[in-house]
Design an enzyme around this catalytic site. Structure first.
Site, mmCIF file in Angstrom:
data_model
loop_
_atom_site.group_PDB
_atom_site.id
_atom_site.type_symbol
_atom_site.label_atom_id
_atom_site.label_comp_id
_atom_site.label_asym_id
_atom_site.label_seq_id
_atom_site.Cartn_x
_atom_site.Cartn_y
_atom_site.Cartn_z
ATOM 1 N N ASP A 8 0.867 -1.171 0.000
ATOM 2 C CA ASP A 8 0.000 0.000 0.000
ATOM 3 C C ASP A 8 0.907 1.225 0.000
ATOM 4 O O ASP A 8 2.128 1.115 -0.165
ATOM 5 C CB ASP A 8 -0.977 -0.031 1.175
ATOM 6 C CG ASP A 8 -0.332 0.172 2.535
ATOM 7 O OD1 ASP A 8 0.912 0.295 2.623
ATOM 8 O OD2 ASP A 8 -1.069 0.210 3.538
ATOM 9 N N CYS A 65 2.900 -3.154 4.199
ATOM 10 C CA CYS A 65 2.045 -2.030 4.570
ATOM 11 C C CYS A 65 2.693 -1.380 5.792
ATOM 12 O O CYS A 65 3.809 -1.733 6.158
ATOM 13 C CB CYS A 65 0.600 -2.450 4.815
ATOM 14 S SG CYS A 65 0.291 -3.493 6.259
ATOM 15 N N THR A 67 2.250 -1.381 9.190
ATOM 16 C CA THR A 67 2.624 -2.272 10.293
ATOM 17 C C THR A 67 2.761 -3.722 9.846
ATOM 18 O O THR A 67 3.295 -4.541 10.591
ATOM 19 C CB THR A 67 1.568 -2.245 11.412
ATOM 20 O OG1 THR A 67 0.331 -2.760 10.886
ATOM 21 C CG2 THR A 67 1.377 -0.850 11.973
ATOM 22 N N HIS A 98 9.178 -23.761 9.688
ATOM 23 C CA HIS A 98 8.134 -24.384 10.507
ATOM 24 C C HIS A 98 6.725 -24.200 9.962
ATOM 25 O O HIS A 98 5.867 -25.054 10.207
ATOM 26 C CB HIS A 98 8.176 -23.826 11.935
ATOM 27 C CG HIS A 98 9.419 -24.183 12.665
ATOM 28 N ND1 HIS A 98 9.610 -23.846 13.988
ATOM 29 C CD2 HIS A 98 10.545 -24.843 12.291
ATOM 30 C CE1 HIS A 98 10.796 -24.273 14.390
ATOM 31 N NE2 HIS A 98 11.383 -24.878 13.364
ATOM 32 N N HIS A 133 6.066 -30.548 11.559
ATOM 33 C CA HIS A 133 5.422 -29.310 11.108
ATOM 34 C C HIS A 133 4.383 -29.576 10.024
ATOM 35 O O HIS A 133 3.440 -28.812 9.872
ATOM 36 C CB HIS A 133 6.480 -28.329 10.592
ATOM 37 C CG HIS A 133 7.550 -28.051 11.591
ATOM 38 N ND1 HIS A 133 7.314 -27.387 12.781
ATOM 39 C CD2 HIS A 133 8.862 -28.367 11.585
ATOM 40 C CE1 HIS A 133 8.443 -27.302 13.461
ATOM 41 N NE2 HIS A 133 9.397 -27.894 12.759
#
Length: 145
Positions: A8, A65, A67, A98, A133
């Site tokens: 963004d 973006c 955060t 993982h 995993h």
């Protein structure tokens, strides 16, 4: 290797620097935008990158973006996507080892370019370990049904 990348407005500058960095390393880039710092809606770019990854038109995706939270939420709504928000290199590595993450999400407002490249390198150079995993990844896939 082919990577779909999108951001963004808050991730625009970091995205452009990463596109240049990865291109110079010989990695093919699919840049879905955005192409300015003008305000846009991050789910649109998460959707575009996610489509390339799910359709196997890209090996991995990178989303950026402010955060990384919004992009993570949006991308993980797409069936088959395992997007991981990573803020340190070890997270990038373990997201692949993982969690078999197929999209790396970065917080454009919280990390600098050098740290971002280190995280990207760890993510791209790591492999899924499988084993114990694998059953967890299968359980995540069951949640999508």
């Amino acid at each position: 290797m082919k990577i779909a990348i999108g951001s963004d407005h808050a991730g625009f500058e970091l995205k452009n620097r990463l596109v240049d960095y990865l291109s110079k390393k010989g990695i093919e880039i699919i840049d879905v935008g955005t192409n300015s710092t003008e305000s846009v809606d991050y789910p649109d770019y998460a959707k575009e990158v996610g489509k390339f990854v799910v359709n196997k038109d890209a090996d991995f995706g990178i989303l950026i973006c402010g955060t990384g939270i919004g992009m993570s939420i949006a991308a993980n709504k797409i069936k088959g996507i395992r997007a991981a928000l990573c803020m340190i290199p070890e997270m990038g590595k373990l997201a692949r080892n993982h969690n078999n993450a197929n999209i790396l999400v970065l917080p454009g407002r919280l990390i600098g370019f050098e740290l971002a490249t280190w995280i990207v390198e760890e993510f791209l150079n790591a492999d899924f370990e499988g084993g114990r995993h694998e059953r967890r990844i299968n359980k995540i896939a069951e949640l999508e049904e």
